[in-house]
Design an enzyme around this catalytic site. Structure first.
Site, PDB file in Angstrom:
ATOM      1  N   GLY A 147       0.769  -1.238   0.000  1.00 27.72           N
ATOM      2  CA  GLY A 147       0.000   0.000   0.000  1.00 27.72           C
ATOM      3  C   GLY A 147       0.799   1.286   0.000  1.00 27.72           C
ATOM      4  N   LEU A 201     -10.778  -7.347 -12.518  1.00 27.79           N
ATOM      5  CA  LEU A 201     -12.218  -7.130 -12.346  1.00 27.79           C
ATOM      6  C   LEU A 201     -12.943  -7.478 -13.644  1.00 27.79           C
ATOM      7  CD1 LEU A 201     -11.871  -3.758 -10.436  1.00 27.79           C
ATOM      8  CD2 LEU A 201     -12.667  -5.943  -9.458  1.00 27.79           C
ATOM      9  N   HIS A 225      -0.368   1.693 -12.992  1.00 30.82           N
ATOM     10  CA  HIS A 225       0.413   0.577 -13.534  1.00 30.82           C
ATOM     11  C   HIS A 225       1.850   1.040 -13.752  1.00 30.82           C
ATOM     12  CE1 HIS A 225       1.221  -3.140 -15.612  1.00 30.82           C
ATOM     13  NE2 HIS A 225       1.802  -2.443 -16.564  1.00 30.82           N
ATOM     14  N   ASP A 263      -4.967  -3.904 -17.515  1.00 27.33           N
ATOM     15  CA  ASP A 263      -4.120  -2.736 -17.738  1.00 27.33           C
ATOM     16  C   ASP A 263      -4.481  -1.985 -19.016  1.00 27.33           C
ATOM     17  OD1 ASP A 263      -2.743  -3.324 -15.367  1.00 27.33           O
ATOM     18  OD2 ASP A 263      -1.408  -4.699 -16.424  1.00 27.33           O
TER      19      ASP A 263
HETATM   20  C1  GRF Z   1       2.787  -0.590  -7.754  1.00 31.83           C
HETATM   21  O1  GRF Z   1       3.988  -0.661  -8.468  1.00 31.83           O
HETATM   22  C2  GRF Z   1       1.618  -0.393  -8.681  1.00 31.83           C
HETATM   23  O2  GRF Z   1       1.923   0.380  -9.796  1.00 31.83           O
HETATM   24  C3  GRF Z   1       1.309  -1.812  -9.097  1.00 31.83           C
HETATM   25  O3  GRF Z   1       1.519  -2.590  -7.948  1.00 31.83           O
HETATM   26  C4  GRF Z   1       2.445  -1.927  -7.089  1.00 31.83           C
HETATM   27  C5  GRF Z   1       1.762  -1.755  -5.772  1.00 31.83           C
HETATM   28  O4  GRF Z   1       2.595  -1.200  -4.808  1.00 31.83           O
HETATM   29  N1  GRF Z   1      -0.011  -1.893  -9.672  1.00 31.83           N
HETATM   30  P1  GRF Z   1       1.991  -0.592  -3.489  1.00 31.83           P
HETATM   31  O5  GRF Z   1       1.159  -1.689  -2.819  1.00 31.83           O
HETATM   32  O6  GRF Z   1       1.157   0.607  -3.839  1.00 31.83           O
HETATM   33  O7  GRF Z   1       3.180  -0.227  -2.650  1.00 31.83           O
END
Ligand code: GRF
Length: 213
Positions: free
Chosen positions: A11, A92, A108, A144
């Protein structure tokens, strides 16, 4: 605007949104954080910020439809108007996405439409591209995929490593996710077909976001 954040892990992007929402004048507040995995660090971050949390564990449902119904119920009960996927590792379905038209966004870690899916930085290094980056986009049912709201690019350096590139991109993720949410909450994004235009982009944002509409 009330936002709901869906996570599956540490997170750090959630934290960037929490921090942004705490700044006075930010046009969105986090009404709910949902994780599909119990015990992840992102839940702790939300609790520490006093934000309501739920665990909706996909494994405890008989299939995708009841899992997504549970997500939908939690989000609507909390009054959520925009769903932010932040490291949420479930795809989803069309059924869920169509209930939130242009109301779900995702971050992403690549310059979409290049490098959809996992291990984006490894693949960027293997492909020998000169720039990596990240994208915030409206969500379509395909993985994506969807209209791009904000992107940020970073250089790929000589002798770069996956760890170094990951960190360089992550710093940009934490900058552009709050920016994209702010633009949406201010009502400045418009989706025309598969393109997003931004009304009245300020000079610094103009370098990052799509042309003014
Ligand atoms: C991030 O690199 C985001 O772009 C990808 O998953 C990762 C999640 O990281 N979808 P975090 O849980 O927000 O630290």
């Amino acid at each position: 605007m009330k936002i709901g954040v869906l996570i599956s892990g540490r997170g750090s992007n959630l934290q960037a949104l929490i921090d942004a929402a705490q700044v006075r004048g930010f046009p969105a507040e986090i009404a709910l954080v949902i994780s599909n995995i119990p015990g992840v660090y992102g839940i702790e971050r939300a609790e520490r910020a006093g934000i309501p949390t739920r665990v909706v564990d996909h494994k405890s449902f008989a299939g995708k439809a009841p899992f997504e119904d549970a997500l939908h119920d939690e989000l609507t009960t909390a009054g959520v108007e925009l769903v932010c996927l932040a490291g949420f590792m479930r795809l989803l379905t069309e059924g869920f996405v169509s209930r939130w038209p242009d109301k779900i966004v995702n971050i992403h870690p690549s310059l979409l439409p290049s490098f959809k899916g996992l291990h984006t930085h490894e693949r960027a290094l293997e492909a020998g591209v000169r720039f990596g980056g990240c994208t915030v986009h409206f969500v379509r049912p395909a993985m994506d995929d969807g209209p791009i709201i904000v992107q940020a690019a970073v250089p790929i350096l000589t002798n770069d490593t996956v760890d170094a590139l990951t960190a360089r991109v992550l710093a940009e993720e934490h900058r552009i996710y709050p920016l994209a949410v702010k633009l949406i909450a201010q009502g400045r994004t418009r989706v025309d077909g598969e393109r997003v235009t931004i009304a009245d982009a300020e000079a610094p944002a103009a370098a990052l976001v799509n042309p003014q509409g």
